[in-house]
Scaffold this motif. Sequence first.
Motif, short mmCIF file in Angstrom:
data_model
loop_
_atom_site.label_atom_id
_atom_site.label_comp_id
_atom_site.label_asym_id
_atom_site.label_seq_id
_atom_site.Cartn_x
_atom_site.Cartn_y
_atom_site.Cartn_z
N PRO A 146 1.35 14.38 52.66
CA PRO A 146 1.77 13.20 51.92
C PRO A 146 2.44 12.15 52.79
O PRO A 146 2.95 12.46 53.87
N GLY A 147 2.47 10.93 52.30
CA GLY A 147 3.20 9.87 52.97
C GLY A 147 4.70 10.05 52.81
O GLY A 147 5.17 10.84 51.98
N CYS A 148 5.45 9.29 53.58
CA CYS A 148 6.91 9.43 53.55
C CYS A 148 7.51 8.91 52.25
O CYS A 148 8.29 9.61 51.60
N TYR A 149 7.16 7.70 51.85
CA TYR A 149 7.67 7.17 50.59
C TYR A 149 7.22 8.04 49.39
O TYR A 149 8.04 8.34 48.51
N PRO A 150 5.95 8.45 49.32
CA PRO A 150 5.55 9.32 48.21
C PRO A 150 6.32 10.64 48.16
O PRO A 150 6.65 11.13 47.08
N THR A 151 6.62 11.22 49.33
CA THR A 151 7.36 12.48 49.32
C THR A 151 8.72 12.31 48.66
O THR A 151 9.10 13.08 47.76
N ALA A 152 9.48 11.31 49.10
CA ALA A 152 10.81 11.08 48.52
C ALA A 152 10.70 10.75 47.03
O ALA A 152 11.49 11.24 46.21
N THR A 153 9.74 9.92 46.67
CA THR A 153 9.61 9.46 45.28
C THR A 153 9.14 10.59 44.37
O THR A 153 9.69 10.81 43.28
#
Length: 344
Positions: A146-153
Amino acid sequence: MKAAIIGTTGYGGAELMRILHSHPIFTIHSVHTTREELPVSNEYPHLYNIINQTLEPINPNKIAEECDIVFLATPTGVSGKLVLDFLDKNIQIVDLSGDLRLRNTEDYQKWYKKEPVSKEVVQSFVYGLSEWNKDQIASSNKVSNPGCYPTATLLGLAPLVQENLISPSSIIVDAKSGISGAGRSPSRSTMLAEMNENFKIYKVNEHQHIPEIEQQLSDWNPEMQPITFSTHLLPTNRGIMATIYVSLKESLSTKNIHNLYMDKYSNHPFVRIRPLGTYPSIKEVNGSNYCDIGLHVDERTGRLTIISVIDNLMKGAAGQAVQNANIMNGFDEVTGLQFLPLYP
């Protein structure tokens, strides 16, 4: 197990080398680049006399013959082409780019402005959100990280969306990332004179991670609607903070929500739900594979605020990639990733 890393001149590749150098099972067999063949330490002097390999050209046949797993830390648009050379070979693949995350290839073309790989290739990869797709990852040999922003979100939203506790059209994500999230290639927006003592929004309602987030939310709950997603650059090297606002369907207290998250993440060692009344900061996870989450319900408005923080290069990239590689091979997912966060 022998690992090859392709794309070692970017920050994600450098983090993979840092993790795998100390991993008790994976060893760095080879590192590869499309650039000049030089010692790795020429590109990264901090690795001098630690990682002594020379950057090699990319030879898929040789890599597959000599290695058990390949990590693709190449830019978006490059991985999708490279991966085609590995599909018919006996080697595990973990791709860190965005090329293989979106099942709808038309969405990829729209948001990334690049030619997509075929749907068949994309669908052969498991989406590697480690905490929630563990069974699929464990039974696959191809993972799209996954991407970084998607992981956190997504880690911040998962329990609520799965339990259908929020209004489907109410999600607003206000996300901020350190400069390393923009990659290592120089640009005006990442210059010291531009970002020092500055804070700026970018890609307003146009960030390429939006469809990735919406895809997973819809998998969890088909009622979910498009989200509002804003991204900002922080004058820091690392870290992501996603501050997420949602409207609750029913009256719930912060304690109710906190109990739900504690239960949902009780068996996930890298997600730390912060105690009631405390909220995480990016410095508290930097250098680690942790995602820290804080929660607060505003009982006046019926809205919940979720604060989710990660290190964009670790849990948002290389750390989660190794976590997925561990899961694929039946190892304890924390193997080689038990770094304490760097502080201060």
